[in-house]
Design a protein around this motif. Structure first.
Motif, PDB file in Angstrom:
ATOM      1  N   PHE A  52       5.963  -0.069   6.862  1.00  0.00           N
ATOM      2  CA  PHE A  52       5.895  -1.183   7.791  1.00  0.00           C
ATOM      3  C   PHE A  52       5.703  -2.511   7.045  1.00  0.00           C
TER       4      PHE A  52
ATOM      5  N   ASN B 297       0.827  -1.211   0.000  1.00  0.00           N
ATOM      6  CA  ASN B 297       0.000   0.000   0.000  1.00  0.00           C
ATOM      7  C   ASN B 297       0.872   1.276   0.000  1.00  0.00           C
TER       8      ASN B 297
ATOM      9  N   ASP C 211       2.652   4.385   1.137  1.00  0.00           N
ATOM     10  CA  ASP C 211       3.255   4.781   2.418  1.00  0.00           C
ATOM     11  C   ASP C 211       3.355   3.628   3.418  1.00  0.00           C
ATOM     12  N   ASN C 212       3.175   2.399   2.964  1.00  0.00           N
ATOM     13  CA  ASN C 212       3.209   1.264   3.898  1.00  0.00           C
ATOM     14  C   ASN C 212       4.629   0.734   4.072  1.00  0.00           C
TER      15      ASN C 212
END
Ligand code: AMP
Ligand code: AMP
Ligand code: AMP
Ligand code: AMP
Ligand code: MG
Ligand code: MG
Ligand code: MG
Ligand code: MG
Ligand code: MG
Ligand code: MG
Ligand code: MG
Ligand code: MG
Lengths: 213, 213, 213, 213, 213, 213, 213, 213
Positions: F201, F196, F198-199
């Motif tokens: 993480f 996704n 800006d993901n």
């Protein structure tokens, strides 16, 4: 300079240039308004941004500010009123700022208006109770957010031109007025045309133009 | 039954129900057309699908078919003509089917029309050469695809109501008429309202309604 | 380290790297600017965020800040000016910040510019009054929001390359500049190409590049 | 193998698996249908593609094909009928294939249905004439394309749960049913929920489930 | 006046009008709430904006405010409770404000509720551990953001009607709840219908309506 | 309670549940973190909102806060480090917060990382200068905003799995990262998959999982 | 008549009107082509539809048809060739029809072209092998579908103006060329501008215009 | 020539170039395939268009055609098989063509595969019955259309990397696979990454790459 005021517009378009307030500095607003006021007795500014209100009202103390609809009107010469009326119908109380923007614009240009507010389709009897009032008008503006169904229902009940105004009232899949806009563009009622989302000014302007034909 | 023909519409809306041809079987088309023809002398069908043309023309030999615009019109009683004209302006030759759908609809309802075709903004002199013709009309329909800029330019030159019709002419980022539609909704010219993409019928209907005010 | 300054860019691309201010901390901005300034006499930063302005101006007291256009320019060595001009045309006063971003960028890179502002299509005479000025330029930048029709009209009147810049000026169905962007991409005028919404920098950069061919 | 038929579904969900016809080969369709028929006396297939019709009807001569709605139903054991009715309301004749998909599904699962067709909001009297019939039902399915306004109007007139089904009927800015879908999701009438565009099956299935509570 | 309160709604729709708080001034809120309270003993306001909270609670000291869910409820007459329960299932802790909006609405209208929270599909055992609790309910509301997969999983495990509520929880390609909304509309589980993004109120209202059938 | 912490996740998924900070109250954050910390020695929270930072750091004084990447990590037990490295490549300095979110996550889970930052495609030599460093890693994370072209270029130069992370860096037609996301999904280089917008993480988590195979 | 051929265009825009073949009947095509040929010795038609090919070639036996690029060119007078070259670079073999549309248009207008095809970013050495050839040109057209990354890479390697042409090559989330279009609009390389999806004609026309400055 | 075959790719990327069949003529396909076959013993072509099948099979009689998945594979040298397996899980029978495209690609590159088909979330027991089989694999590909929920559920049950493949199976608001794509990008399960809609090839390629680490 930053602006070329279109002084010729009244003769070409039947009404002087109207100032679009978005993205203009307070100084620009005051200068453009002054330039227009020097030629035309009446000036209207729409979408006036907060920072510009004070400077404009200071420069033009006889101007009127309509905060909910973000309009400032300078009317030094009341136009000859039209002999027929414009109906302004809206679906919910939350649509009032846009409905009033339309109504004030039409009045500013000399068209008497009749307001039928908070008459959304979820409580149809409210609309039906006022339908004769609406039918007595020469042009009908219909303002609605959310699903934007009201213009279709009104359009099926009148034989006047209907100007539909979608509003950004709603949330989620209303997408800032897109749902209402699409609903109005796809109206199965004939005689309906549409202006931009939240464009009360455009509807009021066009309604007055048609009303004066 | 499959349909509840809205026989009351002429009295309510000033014009009889018009048949939307998309998604209807030939049999349904013929039946609805027959039902309407039994009450009203004039019947119009839009977006008539290929399979329905033959059966309709067989059942109504006096009907006229306009293939490019997909209209079928049955006119047994010519309406009293309006005394003022509707201008139909279009941007390019490729927009003709939609422009003609608007023009034929307005004529069918009794409004004389004036066509100014292939007058797109990339060759402005063509529009300017016809501007007096356009200014002599009471309502102006402007049909354009691709960037849909023509209604803004026309709207800045006339004082009549402008009905903008986006067309699906274009490719790539025209997105089937969305670019033109958005352009028209955001017109910086006042007095412009918009109907659905390729909705020539809706523009012609509304133009006649305004023209007869 | 956080950045690999592209010191080689001037030889490869004819101009040094320009700093994109969005999403960078003030410290990063000052460091990158210092790194570039140590090699090149001229440095330009775009979309400079508020928090970075003070620190940059403190570190580079000879830099110039253009608040409306969010540019900071450090020009220690004036480039040899081009012998031909770039026209910067914009539709409305609200488009000025982007138009100025384009104009200042072109000037920074050494191209003299001519500004024709507030010349939108709704008042065509304003554009026509300046058309000879525009035609005298070697490249034309056209900046417009809302329906973005101006590049098509200008494109039909000149034989220079036209760089169209859509702006986010507008509301509702302008979708933050998308309506203008699509209009420009679908221009029926030939010779028009488009840069990103509000990308005045990109237009000014490209205009100078073409102007110096 | 290509499929793991969910034979346990009837006990978990109160109804056997329904076959989704899109993207399945004729052979797969016949095999899955055979597998389901071996356990359950009733089998329903939706969105049956043209190439699969003949093979299915050859393999299951007692199956019924509904061409407009693309359903094939094998009903060897009539379910105990529900004691209350499901209303299926649709806006226009063009919405019939989806309305019928909903109605046939509900009937297949044992819910008696009442059809109120071609009752769109542009001719409101047609809906009002049938409103008592609709109010006598325990669940109301409302099917509409174009602007999808009908569920809001019906939702304001009844106290039963309303299942709204947008259809892909329309053109231009209807975007294949998106306009109707958004309209329904934003309904200002309470008690309305929505299924996918053209998902008559889903509406009929859910209506029967609610009707049998 | 600004509002036409739909006092007749309880008899038509089985529940009084609910006030939509978005876009209304504090004064309007208090007036509408007073108007409704004068006729109906129970009043619910949704999406109450911050500025309106104080004035409402001052005018109606016996009202209860639910800050996370932005509801204000005035309940002077407890409705006869339904004899069956509504399950409210949600995927993650972040979905609580919407889940609670649904739960409080259903309770306000007299339906007892059972909450199964933080039971998202990435840790399926949590849902399975509560499945018998859910199966004991007559209607199931499922609230989820991000990919919105939970209603499909729940829908495959129960035989009650499932009302899916997408939330705007997520970021990036969740597009403010659109990903969850689309997931729910395309559920391969039968018996699932969908309300607007973040419309906990609508789900709770419909659940109570179904629960009382 | 508001949350059902998924304590079983480490055994099922090889890593404990990670807390998604968006939409959770500070109190919820502290409670969930405490619940996880009571079972697992290491806890990670992502997208921690400003109001929650202080309370979390007060409750867990040994936690580390990474402000730019909005992570809070509690690491009481350093995991056995992987024997191979994860490369984290990013296009511009503005992408650093997301690149660091990925890098810190992978390190937190025990994968050593190598950072190659500010290596966008407009200055290709910067990437080429580090390509041997990147090729020495077992998994490659590529982070880019704007046009998102970097993963395609990297993907064409390595034989390791490439995890592409679009960022919301950009403006105008970047649509909050959509342009980069689409670019990455359509990569003509094989071996690239996408998470996704800006993901960081998710990329760091997956990179560690692959790195430990 | 259906068309107002813009005979004046060559003097205004430096090149005669080009016929847009989409949406025109074969008869209209032949007539417009004849009208233009009567004034100008060279005529170009783009997007020529299948039904029009035969009639045009019958009426103009000296015209040349380019089937893959859907162009028909009538060149009775070879223009004085430009002294510098236009590079046409494309990413994959599937982009050839658009690349050739650009190349043929530029050649038709008198600009010599150099083709560098199938040089996509996933195999960078192919582009680098031809970079000197490209750098020797005065203008560079870059054609790419899918992620559209090539213009950014080329833009970082040259100091000529780059005209980026997105193509509809791709599937799924390429959305008919939108992914490539957005990538190009967001290019982090300076000096890149963009034309419509699949608009090879527009790129070739503009390249010639710049090349002749 | 039309193509620059990237013969160097196997050494750079660990696998030879794969031919993208869309938009290539049959002649181009045969030529590119021949060029690759002359250097590499194994050649794979994806998305082979109907017109190219015959010519390719005529030129390469030892090639294998997989019609449902539109692959043609020439395998003259069986690669050393990987020692661990790739699981290919799909949601419904309609997803088989894409699932098989992934499976055949992984097998072609030497990874043994295990297929778990028709295991969608609406009948969860089917997935749970095969979960040990899936857990025994080193990489898991999950293919799903409609709401695309399966990767989240699988991702919560395994500790292997999950490659999610959205398919265009569905209708209405599935928007050709967009609903599934968004669902997968927003998965709340960690360890999931996504490839383009219907990109079975990409998933199989990446799975083999990870499987061979
Ligand atoms: N027209 C339809 N729309 C939505 N879902 C459907 C439809 N027809 C069948 N289904 C569901 O699709 C699933 C069967 O999918 P499949 O295994 O691909 O046949 C079942 O769960 C059905 O309930
Ligand atoms: N949160 C909500 N979402 C959707 N509809 C609502 C909501 N709250 C109230 N409504 C409906 O909105 C209508 C009231 O609108 P208004 O007249 O603007 O207050 C009523 O019909 C309610 O049923
Ligand atoms: N930044 C993030 N993006 C996507 N997923 C996340 C993120 N942070 C945590 N998660 C996942 O979100 C889930 C926790 O959601 P919740 O129960 O709402 O806290 C876990 O499965 C995490 O793996
Ligand atoms: N493929 C094309 N894409 C964009 N514009 C074109 C194309 N072909 C021709 N044109 C332009 O379209 C206009 C002619 O439109 P029309 O009057 O409809 O034939 C001219 O201004 C051309 O410059
Ligand atoms: Mg109200
Ligand atoms: Mg023309
Ligand atoms: Mg102005
Ligand atoms: Mg009808
Ligand atoms: Mg949780
Ligand atoms: Mg940089
Ligand atoms: Mg190639
Ligand atoms: Mg199945």
């Amino acid at each position: 300079g930053h602006s070329r005021v279109d002084h010729d517009r009244a003769s070409r378009n039947g009404a002087p240039e109207v100032i679009f307030g978005q993205g203009k500095t307070p100084t620009q607003m005051v200068e453009i308004m002054g330039s227009l006021a020097s030629r035309s007795s009446n000036v209207l500014a729409t979408r006036v941004q907060n920072a510009a209100i004070e400077p404009i009202l200071a420069a033009f103390p006889d101007a009127t500010h309509y905060p909910a609809s973000r309009l400032i009107a300078l009317q030094r010469n009341v136009p000859a009123p039209a002999t027929t009326n414009v109906a302004v119908v809206c679906a919910g109380t939350s649509d009032l700022p846009v409905a009033e923007e339309a109504r004030i614009t039409a009045e500013f240009l000399g068209s008497p208006t009749v307001a039928v507010y908070d008459a959304g389709v979820a409580g149809l009897h409210r609309l039906l109770a006022s339908i004769d009032t609406i039918r007595a008008c020469r042009v009908v503006i219909v303002v609605a957010g959310m699903e934007g169904a009201l213009p279709s229902v009104v359009g099926g009940l009148v034989d006047a031109p209907v100007i539909a105004v979608p509003t950004s009232v709603g949330y989620g899949a209303s997408f800032g007025g897109v749902a209402a806009l699409l609903g109005m563009l796809n109206s199965c009622a004939s005689g309906v045309s549409v202006v931009n989302i939240d464009n009360g000014f455009g509807a009021g302007f066009l309604a007055n133009r048609i009303n004066r034909l």
